[in-house]
Design a protein around this motif. Structure first.
Motif, mmCIF file in Angstrom:
data_model
loop_
_atom_site.group_PDB
_atom_site.id
_atom_site.type_symbol
_atom_site.label_atom_id
_atom_site.label_comp_id
_atom_site.label_asym_id
_atom_site.label_seq_id
_atom_site.Cartn_x
_atom_site.Cartn_y
_atom_site.Cartn_z
ATOM 1 N N ASP A 71 39.560 19.240 -0.509
ATOM 2 C CA ASP A 71 40.567 19.813 -1.407
ATOM 3 C C ASP A 71 40.747 21.310 -1.163
ATOM 4 O O ASP A 71 41.798 21.861 -1.498
ATOM 5 N N GLY A 72 39.726 21.981 -0.649
ATOM 6 C CA GLY A 72 39.852 23.404 -0.369
ATOM 7 C C GLY A 72 38.893 23.827 0.727
ATOM 8 O O GLY A 72 37.776 23.322 0.816
ATOM 9 N N ALA A 73 39.320 24.746 1.591
ATOM 10 C CA ALA A 73 38.473 25.270 2.659
ATOM 11 C C ALA A 73 38.557 26.797 2.630
ATOM 12 O O ALA A 73 39.623 27.365 2.350
ATOM 13 N N TYR A 74 37.440 27.468 2.927
ATOM 14 C CA TYR A 74 37.415 28.912 2.776
ATOM 15 C C TYR A 74 36.411 29.543 3.732
ATOM 16 O O TYR A 74 35.534 28.878 4.272
ATOM 17 N N LEU A 75 36.581 30.847 3.954
ATOM 18 C CA LEU A 75 35.623 31.671 4.669
ATOM 19 C C LEU A 75 35.431 32.951 3.844
ATOM 20 O O LEU A 75 36.369 33.411 3.163
ATOM 21 N N PHE A 76 34.236 33.538 3.837
ATOM 22 C CA PHE A 76 34.013 34.805 3.164
ATOM 23 C C PHE A 76 33.150 35.695 4.059
ATOM 24 O O PHE A 76 32.405 35.185 4.910
ATOM 25 N N PHE A 77 33.253 37.026 3.881
ATOM 26 C CA PHE A 77 32.614 37.961 4.798
ATOM 27 C C PHE A 77 31.921 39.089 4.020
ATOM 28 O O PHE A 77 32.191 39.329 2.835
ATOM 29 N N TYR A 136 33.628 44.141 5.942
ATOM 30 C CA TYR A 136 33.472 43.695 7.329
ATOM 31 C C TYR A 136 34.800 43.824 8.072
ATOM 32 O O TYR A 136 34.833 44.157 9.250
ATOM 33 N N TYR A 137 35.886 43.541 7.373
ATOM 34 C CA TYR A 137 37.213 43.774 7.922
ATOM 35 C C TYR A 137 37.874 44.860 7.063
ATOM 36 O O TYR A 137 38.457 44.550 5.997
ATOM 37 N N PRO A 138 37.781 46.123 7.451
ATOM 38 C CA PRO A 138 38.350 47.201 6.625
ATOM 39 C C PRO A 138 39.827 47.003 6.340
ATOM 40 O O PRO A 138 40.303 47.335 5.248
ATOM 41 N N SER A 139 40.536 46.428 7.291
ATOM 42 C CA SER A 139 41.975 46.244 7.102
ATOM 43 C C SER A 139 42.290 45.214 6.032
ATOM 44 O O SER A 139 43.408 45.165 5.519
ATOM 45 N N LYS A 140 41.301 44.380 5.685
ATOM 46 C CA LYS A 140 41.518 43.314 4.706
ATOM 47 C C LYS A 140 40.977 43.693 3.331
ATOM 48 O O LYS A 140 40.986 42.881 2.405
ATOM 49 N N HIS A 162 38.077 39.915 -10.312
ATOM 50 C CA HIS A 162 38.146 38.533 -10.782
ATOM 51 C C HIS A 162 37.178 37.593 -10.059
ATOM 52 O O HIS A 162 36.653 36.665 -10.671
ATOM 53 N N HIS A 163 36.979 37.794 -8.795
ATOM 54 C CA HIS A 163 36.133 36.833 -8.058
ATOM 55 C C HIS A 163 35.328 37.585 -6.986
ATOM 56 O O HIS A 163 35.778 37.765 -5.859
ATOM 57 N N ASP A 164 34.116 38.037 -7.377
ATOM 58 C CA ASP A 164 33.222 38.730 -6.443
ATOM 59 C C ASP A 164 32.223 37.705 -5.902
ATOM 60 O O ASP A 164 31.216 37.393 -6.541
ATOM 61 N N TYR A 165 32.546 37.154 -4.724
ATOM 62 C CA TYR A 165 31.702 36.080 -4.195
ATOM 63 C C TYR A 165 30.316 36.580 -3.786
ATOM 64 O O TYR A 165 29.397 35.785 -3.603
ATOM 65 N N THR A 166 30.142 37.903 -3.623
ATOM 66 C CA THR A 166 28.815 38.403 -3.224
ATOM 67 C C THR A 166 27.778 38.191 -4.304
ATOM 68 O O THR A 166 26.569 38.296 -4.052
ATOM 69 N N PHE A 175 23.950 38.340 10.016
ATOM 70 C CA PHE A 175 24.770 37.633 9.043
ATOM 71 C C PHE A 175 26.054 38.414 8.787
ATOM 72 O O PHE A 175 26.038 39.623 8.538
ATOM 73 N N VAL A 176 27.191 37.702 8.849
ATOM 74 C CA VAL A 176 28.470 38.355 8.600
ATOM 75 C C VAL A 176 29.257 37.662 7.489
ATOM 76 O O VAL A 176 30.207 38.243 6.964
ATOM 77 N N GLY A 177 28.899 36.436 7.136
ATOM 78 C CA GLY A 177 29.660 35.743 6.101
ATOM 79 C C GLY A 177 29.330 34.262 6.079
ATOM 80 O O GLY A 177 28.241 33.842 6.488
ATOM 81 N N GLY A 178 30.279 33.473 5.575
ATOM 82 C CA GLY A 178 30.047 32.037 5.474
ATOM 83 C C GLY A 178 31.341 31.260 5.574
ATOM 84 O O GLY A 178 32.444 31.809 5.469
#
Length: 734
Positions: A104-110, A114-118, A143-147, A191-194
């Protein structure tokens, strides 16, 4: 006088009353035993159903989760290879969501920044909505701090991340989901993300409500901590009942019954409506270790049994009334009972005679073929009654050991009659046939004809080529044979004999090595029971076989019989017990002659063949008469190959190899022509006149008479015909 007769009559009436009361008590005891035995049987069957339900649902859940995990793993590597391309990450999430429709949902987090432009937090998220794909940048410090999530912390530490307990995902999938993710590392291993996916638990609702054993039974899924994951809808099961079940499972003071297998736990309780019910629950062995719960009601499981018991009691009462009448009649029929007893003795005597006849039909149960040094066979049959439905047979023809073992459904005289027919059919089918599947086909077709009793036979047929050790076999629903010290033979699940006359049996083959021993048996071995109704079991049998590789067939069967008797400890034999052991011990003698001749399929080359055979005979010191017979037999066999092996106009090779030791001569004729087994062709009937006798069959008859044995095999695309002649003093010049 009348007073004395009255006393006698009174004593008789008193004895009749005692007999009547005793029988009444016995009937009640039998009824109670039947009830509790059936109750235990139903309880065991219920547990079997529960385990099957748990296994099916667990496998379906695990398969879906494993598929999702595989999707993550397949894209984890790709994401790590493109870490320098931040704009590629949404495409990776989109690819995961579109490739696996269950996601139902796919995601990546960093890592932050890690990406200053983002921005400080970057979490591209793709979810499915009807037929469209929606992309959002989900993360934000407000609203959503995945760290701050456990996922991020566990991925950063490199811990194993299991599937979560279901939760409402308000920002991403917009539904209740379970999630899983895996860490991402750069080329330095940092480690850079998941990367992860969300699965809606709607599919769990489909699994839990798909089917039920009983109308009122229902399923629950609980977390390892006992929290509710999925339950039936309110229309079918109230929330009060669901909460009661959860409380009972989580209450450590509640008594739990041990099931027979120990694979699940059981709690007996009364629900909120006062109905007696059972809770069966078990934990999935693999992640996410959810608890699968099945609730069923006593009146649905055992309701029919209670009705049956009442009916039995009513019938018993009626039986007692009839019994009283029979007891009154019994005093007038003592002579008839005596005649019945005599008739029973007569039947018993005839059954003993029938048992003797049945045993005489089978080969000797001790070690046989003592005149051979390449194979030894031992078999035994112990019928449970006077006559039985098990059978075995074995004999050698054309350097092949034909053998079979079978078990007729049922017991007693009907099974014994079917056994006699099947044994005769086996002998008939193997007279000119060497293919186990065709032998089984012949037996099945005849057995199905007018089989109004619907009796069937499980059977194993094998053909062991003694020179090569090649074993061809066909199994018709019988227990798998075992190569002692190794493992069971793989078998195809063909149907038993006697069910469908158009069923096509498949055969298999393997090769036995020097010293290998094949063990065959009927289910009377593994299902032999002791006084406590425990079975001997296949595991116990395999343990014995694994420690018996050095025994002879006769010693192995004696050891197995002793183990069964020791296990039964005097308990009555419940089924026929048949065993067979075959040890393959091929000869390995030093040859004194080994020469080869290669011919073309041209009859003009027969002269070279005759010269070759003449040379072989001279080297072995054969007399002229025997050498002439040898040339005649080999010439007949080779000319048959020249004439028929290859299509007209096609040139082919025919190889004749002569090998001899001090005891026997072996001539091997091989070609690559059309497969043809001359040993399966019916022999010519020389009692008929030339006009009445059909064409063909004389050649193979001549070869059989001139040689001690013949053997055919189709090996690696070649016809291989082996002729053997024993070299005794009478065969050589003095």
């Amino acid at each position: 006088m009348r007073e004395e007769k009255g006393k006698v009559r009174s004593r008789k009436n008193y004895r009749s009353l005692i007999i009547f009361i005793t029988i009444a008590v016995l009937l009640e005891v039998v009824s109670a035993v039947q009830y509790y035995s059936t109750h235990n049987m139903l309880e065991a069957k219920l547990e079997e159903y529960v385990l099957r339900e748990v296994m099916v649902k667990s496998l379906r859940i695990r398969a879906l989760l494993a598929d999702a995990e595989s999707t993550i793993k397949n894209h984890q590597w790709y994401a790590e290879q493109h870490l320098q391309e931040p704009d590629t990450m949404p495409n990776i999430a989109r690819r995961m969501a579109t490739l696996n429709t269950n996601i139902d949902g796919a995601y990546l987090f960093f890592r932050p920044n890690y990406y200053p432009s983002k921005g400080q937090l970057y979490e591209p998220y793709v979810r499915q909505s009807d037929d469209s794909i929606i992309y959002v940048q989900l993360a934000s410090a407000e609203h959503h701090d995945y760290t701050k999530t456990n996922f991020y912390q566990m991925c950063m530490r490199g811990d194993t991340v299991n599937w979560t307990t279901p939760y409402l995902d308000r920002e991403g999938a917009k539904c209740v989901v379970v999630s899983n993710c895996m860490p991402l590392h750069d080329k330095k291993g940092d480690f850079v993300g998941g990367i992860g996916v969300d699965l809606s638990i709607e599919w769990l609702n489909n699994i839990i409500n798909q089917r039920h054993f009983y109308p009122s039974s229902y399923n629950l899924f609980l977390s390892p901590e006992g929290e509710l994951i999925v339950s039936p809808d309110e229309e079918s099961v109230s929330s009060e009942k669901v909460n009661q079940v959860i409380e009972l499972i989580n209450d450590s003071t509640v008594a739990r019954e041990k099931t027979k297998t120990g694979r699940c736990k059981c709690i007996t309780f009364k629900d909120t409506d006062g109905k007696l019910a059972y809770i069966y629950y078990s934990t999935m062995r693999t992640s996410p270790h959810w608890q699968i719960v099945l609730v069923c009601y006593d009146h649905e499981v055992y309701g029919d049994l209670v009705s049956l018991r009442i009916n039995i009691m009513l019938l018993s009462l009626l039986g007692l009334i009839l019994l009283g009448f029979l007891i009154w009649r019994a005093f007038r029929n003592m002579n008839r009972l005596h005649q019945v007893e005599m008739e029973r003795e007569r039947i018993g005597s005839e059954l003993r005679i029938a048992k003797g006849i049945q045993m005489e039909m089978l080969p000797t149960m001790g070690t046989v073929y003592q005149q051979r040094d390449d194979v030894s066979v031992c078999a035994s049959l112990e019928p449970a009654k006077e006559v039985g439905g098990d059978l075995f047979d074995h004999f050698i023809r054309d350097e092949k050991l034909f053998f079979c073992i079978g078990d007729v459904s049922g017991k007693g005289v009907p099974a014994a009659m079917v056994m006699a027919v099947i044994h005769s059919l086996f002998r008939m089918a193997t007279a000119n046939e060497s293919s186990p599947s065709r032998i089984m086909q012949i037996i099945n077709e005849v057995s199905c004809h007018n089989n109004k009793t619907n009796m069937f036979v499980t059977m194993f047929v094998g053909v062991l080529d003694l020179p090569t050790g090649r074993l061809r076999y066909c199994n018709a629903g019988h227990d798998r044979p075992v190569i002692v010290g190794r493992d069971e033979l793989p078998v195809i699940a063909n149907l038993p004999i006697g069910l469908f006359n158009d069923f096509r049996y498949e055969q298999q083959e393997t090769t036995l090595g020097a010293g290998d021993m094949l063990f065959l048996y009927t289910d009377g071995l593994t299902e032999a029971m002791n006084s406590t109704r425990q079975q001997f079991t296949q595991n116990r049998m395999m343990t014995i076989l694994n420690t018996s590789a050095g025994l002879s067939p006769e010693e192995l069967l004696a050891k197995m019989s002793d183990e069964v008797r020791s296990f039964a400890a005097g308990a009555e034999q419940s089924d026929d017990l048949t065993m067979m052991a075959i040890r393959y011990t091929p000869r390995n003698e030093e040859p004194v002659l080994d020469e080869t001749l290669t011919l073309k399929n041209d009859v003009r080359q027969v002269k070279q063949l005759n010269e070759f055979i003449k040379s072989v005979a001279e080297q072995l010191g054969m007399d002229a008469s025997l050498a002439k017979k040898l040339r005649l037999a080999v010439e007949e066999a080779v000319v048959n190959v020249i004439d028929y092996a290859y299509p007209p106009g096609i040139e082919g090779d025919i190889t004749v190899r002569a090998m001899a030791n001090n005891q026997r001569l072996k001539l091997i004729i091989s070609d690559e022509g059309t497969p043809f087994d001359p040993t399966e062709k019916a022999l010519a009937d020389t009692t008929l006149s030339a006009e009445e006798r059909p064409v063909g069959g004389l050649g193979i008859l001549l070869v059989r008479k001139l040689m001690d044995s013949i053997n055919y095999e189709y090996i690696d695309g070649k016809n291989v015909l082996t002729l053997r002649k024993n070299l005794t003093k009478n065969n050589k010049t003095e």
